[in-house]
Write an enzyme that holds these catalytic residues in place. Structure first.
Site, PDB file in Angstrom:
ATOM      1  N   HIS A   1      -3.947  -5.314   0.996  1.00 18.50           N
ATOM      2  CA  HIS A   1      -3.730  -5.745   2.379  1.00 18.50           C
ATOM      3  C   HIS A   1      -4.273  -7.165   2.560  1.00 18.50           C
ATOM      4  O   HIS A   1      -5.231  -7.574   1.900  1.00 18.50           O
ATOM      5  CB  HIS A   1      -4.445  -4.819   3.353  1.00 18.50           C
ATOM      6  CG  HIS A   1      -3.929  -3.422   3.363  1.00 18.50           C
ATOM      7  ND1 HIS A   1      -2.671  -3.102   3.818  1.00 18.50           N
ATOM      8  CD2 HIS A   1      -4.507  -2.248   2.980  1.00 18.50           C
ATOM      9  CE1 HIS A   1      -2.496  -1.792   3.710  1.00 18.50           C
ATOM     10  NE2 HIS A   1      -3.586  -1.260   3.209  1.00 18.50           N
TER      11      HIS A   1
ATOM     12  N   CYS B   1       0.835  -1.205   0.000  1.00 19.97           N
ATOM     13  CA  CYS B   1       0.000   0.000   0.000  1.00 19.97           C
ATOM     14  C   CYS B   1       0.870   1.256   0.000  1.00 19.97           C
ATOM     15  O   CYS B   1       1.547   1.525  -0.984  1.00 19.97           O
ATOM     16  CB  CYS B   1      -0.986  -0.027   1.155  1.00 19.97           C
ATOM     17  SG  CYS B   1      -2.400   1.069   0.884  1.00 19.97           S
TER      18      CYS B   1
END
Length: 513
Positions: free
Chosen positions: A428, A338
């Site tokens: 994630h 991310c």
């Protein structure tokens, strides 16, 4: 069984989240329809729910303890700090802006209504709702805007159990002082204490607990022992201590260990991504915050961030950025997740999160990212060379150019980047895909020259997580007075709880509307 109660803590990280998870799992195992609730959380560890919102990671774990899917109902207000003074405000799972203390004060009535409505609907649907406080109720400077501690308890007339971490020391004073500093109407709801993380012979503690009953009129419902086996799904950054190991890895299956350094960014988010690696035998994971700790490790992970541009500058200032460049040039493995993925790219255009405009990345991946006002929130599944992957996305940054091959496909679209031994993705939870994790670890070991490392074939992160929840439930069953817990749920706070008189005049701050 029917009712609700609030688990508060003498401090942050006192054990509220794990106690709530343990109680929820214990009740669910008994056939009770139970749900968790945290009115307001402050954490950058979050998950995407099936109903398309964002909640704190701890509430997702507590939902799992109850046998439920995560829902925005369980955490209607979430604050995600981006600096020491500002935080993104998430209401019912959706970002509604960035707030400081004064903004939050002005919105308190609106947020109270949201919290009251969500808790009321949960109580109507479930037999029991176990609520978790935030920080400590002793923070009387915040009482006027309190949504999650005594503000919630008094509004809903919830009995409160106060948890304290004895491993830190000073616990008896914390318990007594927390009650004593509260105004009388709040004190009337503090119904008992729970001691967390006790080591040794509990009989040595008994005189102190007896004296605490004499001083406060409130019993201790139980003493939970310290255990090293509870570590997965840390709620927030307090669980990511620099130089501390993650988990308790088993011995390697092969002849060599694989060492992992996870960079402890100042505004780290979703730090729990690396916990799946720590479930693997022979994989030693450690948090690091300065460049010397990266020397000789096999893999470096740059995790997510709530302040990507600021944390990128921190990487440069600390010298970690130089180490990452040298590793990439030498073919040593690096993973960015991310915000960490975005930092590894060539260009970032951010007029949303930091308002920094155009910023150069580290240039380890051929990637350009542009931040958009609308946040990407979705759960996704995909494929990596025939191996299924799944996870969730929470980010403002969009990939506008990718010059390297994609790592895998996600919902039929290319996702992530690979250049040599540098990998990056916005996804994630990716490493919780067991087959994928094992396959990727083999590639990491090969790039790191660890021919003796063998990935175990039987590790299930989901099973590890459920094992920890069952361990929590066992601790609750064995060490808490379940009878007293059931009476509090059924009857509420006892009517005869004494008010602690001190030399301090209690002045109500909750009436400052």
């Amino acid at each position: 069984m029917k009712g609700a109660l609030l688990v508060a803590g003498t401090t942050s990280d006192a054990g509220k989240s794990v106690v709530v998870a343990g109680i929820c799992r214990m009740l669910a195992r008994r056939g009770v329809r139970v749900a968790p609730f945290k009115a307001q959380n402050m954490s950058n560890n979050s998950v995407v729910t099936l109903d398309g919102g964002e909640i704190g990671r701890a509430q997702a774990l507590q939902a799992r303890a109850c046998g439920l899917e995560p829902s925005v109902r369980f955490n209607p207000v979430l604050l995600k700090p981006g600096s020491d003074r500002r935080a993104q405000l998430i209401v019912r799972g959706a970002a509604v802006g960035t707030v400081g203390a004064e903004d939050y004060f002005l919105r308190r009535q609106e947020l109270r209504a949201v919290v009251a409505t969500e808790l009321a609907t949960l109580r109507a649907e479930f037999d029991v709702v176990i609520c978790e406080g935030a920080g400590s109720p002793a923070e009387i400077n915040l009482r006027a805007t309190d949504l999650a501690n005594m503000g919630l308890a008094r509004a809903m007339q919830l009995p409160v159990l106060l948890v304290g971490d004895i491993d830190r020391g000073g616990l008896l004073a914390h318990l007594f002082g927390t009650v004593a500093i509260l105004e009388p109407e709040d004190q009337r709801l503090i119904s008992g204490f729970i001691v967390n993380k006790f080591r040794g012979d509990v009989e040595l503690l008994r005189p102190g607990l007896d004296r605490l009953v004499e001083l406060t009129g409130r019993p201790t419902l139980g003493v939970l022992p310290y255990t090293d086996d509870l570590w997965i799904d840390a709620e927030d950054s307090l669980g990511t201590v620099a130089d501390a190991p993650v988990g308790r890895p088993g011995p390697p299956v092969g002849t060599e260990w694989l060492t992992v350094a996870a960079v402890r960014l100042p505004r780290i988010s979703n730090s729990t991504d690396i916990e799946a690696l720590a479930c693997e035998p022979g994989v030693a994971v450690r948090w690091v915050s300065e460049p010397s700790r990266l020397a000789g490790v096999d893999l470096v992970v740059v995790p997510g961030s709530k302040a990507t541009v600021s944390d990128l500058e921190w990487l440069r200032r600390t010298g970690i950025a130089d180490v990452l460049r040298a590793r990439a040039a030498a073919g040593a493995p690096i993973l960015g997740i991310c915000g960490g993925y975005q930092m590894l790219g060539t260009h970032i255009l951010d007029r949303v999160e930091s308002n920094a405009g155009a910023v150069d990345g580290l240039g380890l991946l051929d990637l350009s990212v542009e931040f958009a006002a609308a946040k990407v929130l979705r759960t996704s599944s995909g494929d990596s060379a025939g191996i299924p992957v799944r996870g969730y996305e929470i980010h403002h940054g969009r990939v506008v150019r990718r010059g390297d091959p994609a790592w895998f496909t996600l919902d039929g679209q290319p996702e992530g980047s690979v250049r040599g031994a540098v990998w990056g993705t916005h996804l994630h939870g990716l490493l919780e895909s067991d087959r994928f994790r094992r396959s990727w670890l083999r590639a990491v070991a090969s790039a790191a020259g660890r021919a003796g490392f063998v990935a175990a074939e039987d590790v299930s992160v989901a099973a590890v997580r459920d094992g920890q929840l069952d361990l929590l439930a066992d601790l609750v069953e064995d060490h808490l007075d379940i009878g007293q817990l059931e009476r509090l749920l059924a009857d509420g706070a006892p009517a005869d709880l004494p008010i602690l008189a001190t030399d301090v005049v209690h002045r109500s701050v909750s009436s400052r509307d």
